[in-house]
Motif scaffolding. Sequence first.
Motif, mmCIF file in Angstrom:
data_model
loop_
_atom_site.group_PDB
_atom_site.id
_atom_site.type_symbol
_atom_site.label_atom_id
_atom_site.label_comp_id
_atom_site.label_asym_id
_atom_site.label_seq_id
_atom_site.Cartn_x
_atom_site.Cartn_y
_atom_site.Cartn_z
ATOM 1 N N ILE A 123 0.857 -1.201 0.000
ATOM 2 C CA ILE A 123 0.000 0.000 0.000
ATOM 3 C C ILE A 123 0.883 1.237 0.000
ATOM 4 O O ILE A 123 1.926 1.258 0.661
ATOM 5 C CB ILE A 123 -0.860 0.044 1.284
ATOM 6 N N THR A 124 0.463 2.257 -0.734
ATOM 7 C CA THR A 124 1.146 3.550 -0.667
ATOM 8 C C THR A 124 0.118 4.617 -0.318
ATOM 9 O O THR A 124 -0.931 4.703 -0.960
ATOM 10 C CB THR A 124 1.809 3.914 -2.011
ATOM 11 N N THR A 125 0.433 5.395 0.713
ATOM 12 C CA THR A 125 -0.418 6.531 1.069
ATOM 13 C C THR A 125 0.355 7.814 0.785
ATOM 14 O O THR A 125 1.534 7.778 0.417
ATOM 15 C CB THR A 125 -0.815 6.503 2.552
ATOM 16 N N ILE A 126 -0.292 8.951 1.010
ATOM 17 C CA ILE A 126 0.350 10.233 0.739
ATOM 18 C C ILE A 126 1.645 10.400 1.533
ATOM 19 O O ILE A 126 2.601 11.010 1.061
ATOM 20 C CB ILE A 126 -0.649 11.387 1.017
ATOM 21 N N GLU A 127 1.656 9.808 2.718
ATOM 22 C CA GLU A 127 2.863 9.914 3.557
ATOM 23 C C GLU A 127 4.050 9.199 2.930
ATOM 24 O O GLU A 127 5.189 9.419 3.327
ATOM 25 C CB GLU A 127 2.594 9.338 4.953
ATOM 26 N N GLY A 128 3.779 8.313 1.959
ATOM 27 C CA GLY A 128 4.848 7.518 1.370
ATOM 28 C C GLY A 128 5.469 8.111 0.130
ATOM 29 O O GLY A 128 6.304 7.479 -0.520
ATOM 30 N N LEU A 129 5.045 9.318 -0.254
ATOM 31 C CA LEU A 129 5.546 9.877 -1.510
ATOM 32 C C LEU A 129 6.829 10.689 -1.352
ATOM 33 O O LEU A 129 7.565 10.876 -2.320
ATOM 34 C CB LEU A 129 4.481 10.781 -2.147
ATOM 35 N N GLU A 130 7.088 11.180 -0.157
ATOM 36 C CA GLU A 130 8.218 12.089 -0.019
ATOM 37 C C GLU A 130 9.531 11.363 -0.312
ATOM 38 O O GLU A 130 9.628 10.144 -0.215
ATOM 39 C CB GLU A 130 8.251 12.699 1.386
ATOM 40 N N ASN A 131 10.506 12.126 -0.697
ATOM 41 C CA ASN A 131 11.825 11.584 -0.987
ATOM 42 C C ASN A 131 12.488 11.122 0.311
ATOM 43 O O ASN A 131 12.112 11.553 1.391
ATOM 44 C CB ASN A 131 12.684 12.659 -1.668
ATOM 45 N N PRO A 132 13.509 10.239 0.199
ATOM 46 C CA PRO A 132 14.176 9.754 1.405
ATOM 47 C C PRO A 132 14.707 10.876 2.299
ATOM 48 O O PRO A 132 14.730 10.738 3.521
ATOM 49 C CB PRO A 132 15.338 8.916 0.851
ATOM 50 N N ASP A 133 15.092 11.992 1.689
ATOM 51 C CA ASP A 133 15.612 13.092 2.523
ATOM 52 C C ASP A 133 14.505 13.951 3.107
ATOM 53 O O ASP A 133 14.780 14.985 3.723
ATOM 54 C CB ASP A 133 16.593 13.953 1.711
ATOM 55 N N GLY A 134 13.241 13.533 2.911
ATOM 56 C CA GLY A 134 12.119 14.262 3.495
ATOM 57 C C GLY A 134 11.589 15.375 2.619
ATOM 58 O O GLY A 134 10.600 16.020 2.973
ATOM 59 N N SER A 135 12.221 15.629 1.489
ATOM 60 C CA SER A 135 11.707 16.670 0.585
ATOM 61 C C SER A 135 10.495 16.138 -0.170
ATOM 62 O O SER A 135 10.311 14.924 -0.292
ATOM 63 C CB SER A 135 12.798 17.110 -0.395
ATOM 64 N N LEU A 136 9.682 17.061 -0.663
ATOM 65 C CA LEU A 136 8.485 16.663 -1.390
ATOM 66 C C LEU A 136 8.861 15.984 -2.701
ATOM 67 O O LEU A 136 9.875 16.318 -3.325
ATOM 68 C CB LEU A 136 7.624 17.893 -1.700
ATOM 69 N N SER A 137 8.038 15.042 -3.122
ATOM 70 C CA SER A 137 8.262 14.413 -4.427
ATOM 71 C C SER A 137 8.036 15.449 -5.521
ATOM 72 O O SER A 137 7.462 16.518 -5.281
ATOM 73 C CB SER A 137 7.306 13.238 -4.622
ATOM 74 N N GLY A 138 8.482 15.119 -6.731
ATOM 75 C CA GLY A 138 8.305 16.030 -7.854
ATOM 76 C C GLY A 138 6.853 16.417 -8.052
ATOM 77 O O GLY A 138 6.516 17.586 -8.267
ATOM 78 N N LEU A 139 5.947 15.429 -7.951
ATOM 79 C CA LEU A 139 4.515 15.688 -8.130
ATOM 80 C C LEU A 139 3.983 16.581 -7.009
ATOM 81 O O LEU A 139 3.246 17.539 -7.258
ATOM 82 C CB LEU A 139 3.757 14.365 -8.160
ATOM 83 N N GLN A 140 4.366 16.280 -5.779
ATOM 84 C CA GLN A 140 3.919 17.108 -4.657
ATOM 85 C C GLN A 140 4.410 18.544 -4.831
ATOM 86 O O GLN A 140 3.653 19.500 -4.612
ATOM 87 C CB GLN A 140 4.426 16.534 -3.327
ATOM 88 N N GLN A 141 5.667 18.710 -5.226
ATOM 89 C CA GLN A 141 6.208 20.055 -5.411
ATOM 90 C C GLN A 141 5.475 20.771 -6.539
ATOM 91 O O GLN A 141 5.230 21.973 -6.468
ATOM 92 C CB GLN A 141 7.718 19.977 -5.709
ATOM 93 N N ALA A 142 5.106 20.005 -7.580
ATOM 94 C CA ALA A 142 4.352 20.608 -8.685
ATOM 95 C C ALA A 142 2.999 21.123 -8.190
ATOM 96 O O ALA A 142 2.526 22.177 -8.621
ATOM 97 C CB ALA A 142 4.160 19.592 -9.804
#
Lengths: 300, 161
Positions: B71-90
Amino acid sequence: MMGRVQAAAPRTIPEISALVGGFNGRIAYIAGGTDLIIALDHETPPEVIVDISQIADLAGIDVYPTHILIGAATTLAALAEHPVLRDRLPVLTQAAGQVGSVQIRNRATLGGNIASAVPAGDLLPALKCLDARINVLTRAGAGTASEFDDIVTGMGETSLSNGDLITGICIPLARGKTWLSAFAKLGRRTTLSIARLNLAAVADYDRPQNRLRELRVVAGAIGPVPVRLHALERRLRARIVDQSFGEDFLHALTAAVDAAIPGRCSHAYKRRAVVGLGLDLLRGLLGRDFELAAAVSVMP
Amino acid sequence: MLITLCVNGTDYQCEVAALEKLSHFLRETLGLTGLKEGCGEGECGACTVLIEDQPVNSCLVLAFQVHGKRITTIEGLENPDGSLSGLQQAFVNHGAIQCGYCTPGMVMSCEGLLRKNPDCSEVEIRHALAGNLCRCTGFVSIVAAVKASTTLTVAAAAAAE
């Protein structure tokens, strides 16, 4: 209340029979759960809920020369995307692709749509139109194959007994014939909407002669179960496909609605709306547009 | 019933009640309160999560049905360093978040779309998001955010720099 329900997740079909065979309490099967879970919020819970969504033998699409066999737990998303089904049975893939949303289609199953047996169920007119046979595993472990009309018997009603499970759907293929098929749906919105009207059609089209050798049309949401439009078929079968064919087809759709739901408050709306939907169906079936004006002008 | 499952890359083994919904399990037992239960009947998409990369309404899945699943939830999208994923940043860059209530489910639907169809068109984006209701944005900024996240657009932006 929640703690008294047992959950079971058999991994094979024999395990299902072993589980339910001797069980006399209320059994609920769950695959996609997109209808059942909502119903469970309002109804007395079953005594055991059996998840069949992870049983490999219950999902999948097998294509044979004479028929296509679809596992009951096949999701609508898998159905809608299947290349052979899209090519040979577009009525089925178009119906599957217009149910709900991406999220719903990733879970909802063909068997579940049959078992829910709602008047507006989108897969039902397609299955009836295709002469689908429904395979059932009884609680006692016997396998049966029935015609669509013997399974879907009323509004929200099937002939299934407690513990019976729809396992597969068998669709006969007509070899050597040019079967065209199409599905059209009208809802309050373009997606995520229950059908207010839906239509499924299958036709054996003689392209050189531009004539239909056979035509089957089924309408949903105009009665407790899908309705085969026999009068329309008699009127249009073997006709040349020209503008007057289109006009007569649309008139016959209105007549079918008049016959099905006289006096219902949706009658006035549906008898007109079916004309627009019929144009969509004809475009999908025959790849051509017919003129609307002549048909509409004679409607009161 | 005892289930084992992988959520956002972490394995769990938990006891769940027969009729417990996945949305309830994720929020209450695992503390993943990003997803919202907006309607409880699969009409709004605010509870959207991915099961094996496929978007689903978690309010219409029973927890015991995802035994053995990823399962993947919204909490699972961030990058390993804690930064937002590309989609989240978009989403942030395009103003695609207003009240934020639809956002977790909306982003998960977009994520599921991009995983399956990384160069989706606007028509495909709108079709894929039909199951996620947003009352604030009118979907315009959301579609723009997804468009900006397609592989072709990302590559073009990188080449232009």
